[in-house]
Design a protein around this motif. Structure first.
Motif, short mmCIF file in Angstrom:
data_model
loop_
_atom_site.label_atom_id
_atom_site.label_comp_id
_atom_site.label_asym_id
_atom_site.label_seq_id
_atom_site.Cartn_x
_atom_site.Cartn_y
_atom_site.Cartn_z
N MET A 1 -63.03 -62.11 20.06
CA MET A 1 -64.29 -62.22 20.72
C MET A 1 -65.36 -62.83 20.47
SD MET A 1 -66.43 -58.75 22.15
CE MET A 1 -65.14 -57.76 22.66
N GLU A 2 -65.98 -63.57 21.17
CA GLU A 2 -67.00 -64.54 21.01
C GLU A 2 -68.14 -63.97 20.54
OE1 GLU A 2 -69.45 -67.75 23.41
OE2 GLU A 2 -67.49 -67.79 23.72
N LEU A 3 -69.04 -64.29 19.68
CA LEU A 3 -70.20 -63.59 18.94
C LEU A 3 -71.28 -63.30 20.06
CD1 LEU A 3 -71.21 -62.82 16.45
CD2 LEU A 3 -72.15 -65.22 15.97
N ARG A 4 -71.40 -64.15 21.06
CA ARG A 4 -72.19 -63.73 22.09
C ARG A 4 -71.90 -62.52 22.78
NH1 ARG A 4 -75.64 -67.36 25.13
NH2 ARG A 4 -74.70 -69.22 23.84
N ASP A 5 -70.41 -62.28 23.15
CA ASP A 5 -70.09 -61.24 23.80
C ASP A 5 -69.97 -60.01 23.14
OD1 ASP A 5 -69.32 -63.03 25.89
OD2 ASP A 5 -67.18 -63.19 25.08
N ARG A 6 -70.10 -60.14 21.70
CA ARG A 6 -69.82 -59.03 20.88
C ARG A 6 -71.65 -58.23 20.92
NH1 ARG A 6 -68.60 -60.76 15.10
NH2 ARG A 6 -69.43 -58.92 14.88
N ILE A 7 -72.57 -59.30 20.70
CA ILE A 7 -74.00 -58.86 20.94
C ILE A 7 -74.52 -58.32 22.21
CG2 ILE A 7 -76.14 -59.87 21.03
CD1 ILE A 7 -75.05 -62.06 18.80
N THR A 8 -73.66 -58.89 23.27
CA THR A 8 -73.91 -58.18 24.50
C THR A 8 -73.07 -56.83 24.77
OG1 THR A 8 -74.04 -60.56 25.70
CG2 THR A 8 -73.57 -58.46 27.01
N GLN A 9 -72.14 -56.78 24.10
CA GLN A 9 -71.54 -55.45 24.37
C GLN A 9 -72.24 -54.29 23.43
OE1 GLN A 9 -69.23 -56.13 27.04
NE2 GLN A 9 -68.39 -54.36 25.75
N ALA A 10 -72.75 -54.81 22.22
CA ALA A 10 -73.54 -53.96 21.45
C ALA A 10 -74.78 -53.48 22.01
CB ALA A 10 -73.91 -54.74 20.04
N LEU A 11 -75.31 -54.32 23.00
CA LEU A 11 -76.65 -54.28 23.36
C LEU A 11 -76.53 -53.43 24.61
CD1 LEU A 11 -79.63 -55.31 23.84
CD2 LEU A 11 -78.70 -56.84 25.71
N LYS A 12 -75.42 -53.30 25.28
CA LYS A 12 -75.17 -52.32 26.49
C LYS A 12 -74.70 -50.97 25.82
CE LYS A 12 -72.97 -55.70 29.41
NZ LYS A 12 -71.64 -56.07 29.99
N GLN A 13 -73.97 -50.93 24.73
CA GLN A 13 -73.66 -49.51 23.88
C GLN A 13 -74.91 -48.91 23.60
OE1 GLN A 13 -70.89 -48.36 24.12
NE2 GLN A 13 -71.90 -46.40 23.26
N ALA A 14 -75.83 -49.86 23.06
CA ALA A 14 -77.28 -49.15 22.51
C ALA A 14 -77.83 -48.88 23.81
CB ALA A 14 -78.08 -50.34 21.81
N MET A 15 -78.03 -49.10 24.95
CA MET A 15 -78.70 -48.83 26.12
C MET A 15 -78.15 -47.46 26.47
SD MET A 15 -79.00 -51.79 28.64
CE MET A 15 -79.83 -53.48 28.29
N LYS A 16 -76.60 -47.35 26.37
CA LYS A 16 -75.96 -46.18 26.65
C LYS A 16 -76.19 -45.02 25.63
CE LYS A 16 -72.12 -48.30 29.05
NZ LYS A 16 -70.42 -48.70 28.57
N ASP A 17 -76.35 -45.40 24.83
CA ASP A 17 -76.74 -44.36 23.46
C ASP A 17 -78.11 -43.94 23.45
OD1 ASP A 17 -74.07 -44.43 22.81
OD2 ASP A 17 -74.09 -45.87 21.17
N LYS A 18 -79.07 -44.70 23.98
CA LYS A 18 -80.20 -44.59 23.99
C LYS A 18 -80.96 -44.69 22.50
CE LYS A 18 -80.80 -41.80 28.56
NZ LYS A 18 -79.72 -41.51 29.03
N ASP A 19 -80.34 -45.70 21.82
CA ASP A 19 -80.87 -46.03 20.61
C ASP A 19 -82.03 -46.95 20.58
OD1 ASP A 19 -81.01 -46.52 17.96
OD2 ASP A 19 -78.77 -46.70 17.35
N ALA A 20 -83.19 -46.55 20.62
CA ALA A 20 -84.28 -47.65 20.75
C ALA A 20 -84.42 -48.68 19.94
CB ALA A 20 -85.55 -46.65 21.01
N ALA A 21 -84.23 -48.06 18.54
CA ALA A 21 -84.58 -49.22 17.43
C ALA A 21 -83.32 -50.21 17.41
CB ALA A 21 -84.45 -48.67 16.10
#
Length: 153
Positions: A1-21
């Motif tokens: 997986m491309e690095l940009r895609d990994r960052i986007t996936q992590a961003l979406k997951q952080a939104m779902k998890d409501k992990d503000a930091a």
């Protein structure tokens, strides 16, 4: 997986998890990548930021946060230093594993032998070879003096 895609996936997951930091740090990473894209747009308007450029951005962000954390600790602001260190943890998830001291020494020796370096004048070639092979895996600010020492002896 491309690095940009990994960052986007992590961003979406952080939104779902409501992990503000974590979300805030990932947004900073995303913004830095977008800034680089805007600054580097060519005549055709195509994005020119690939994985190597993203790794350079992440390495720069890590270095900035290390310097900030050190300054905050010296100033007695441990709360701010702790926040910087937590951001480093998130950023480093996307960087390759850092080489330890023995691996760095071996990489320097290999680069010196591959280039056929004998004097300090060959330092640029050695550093170029190391950056080509080990981008994001070592701190080139500390590697430079080590290369100088090896060439001087």
């Amino acid at each position: 997986m491309e690095l940009r895609d990994r960052i986007t996936q992590a961003l979406k997951q952080a939104m779902k998890d409501k992990d503000a930091a974590r979300l805030a740090t990932l947004r900073l990473i995303s913004a830095a990548i977008k800034d680089q894209e805007i600054a580097g747009r060519g005549v055709d308007g195509a994005p020119c930021v690939g994985d190597p450029e993203i790794m350079a951005i992440l390495a720069k962000m890590t270095k900035q946060r290390n310097e900030s954390a050190r300054a905050y600790e010296e100033g007695g602001r441990l709360d701010l230093a702790e926040r910087e260190l937590s951001e480093i943890t998130v950023i480093e998830e996307f960087l390759p594993r850092q080489l330890d001291d023995d691996e760095v020494a071996a990489a320097i020796d290999k680069a010196i032998s591959d280039v056929g370096a004998t004097t300090i004048r060959d330092m640029g070639k050695i550093m170029g070879k190391l950056k080509e092979r080990h981008a994001g895996q070592m701190d080139f600010g500390t590697v430079g003096p080590q290369v100088k020492d090896r060439l001087a002896s």
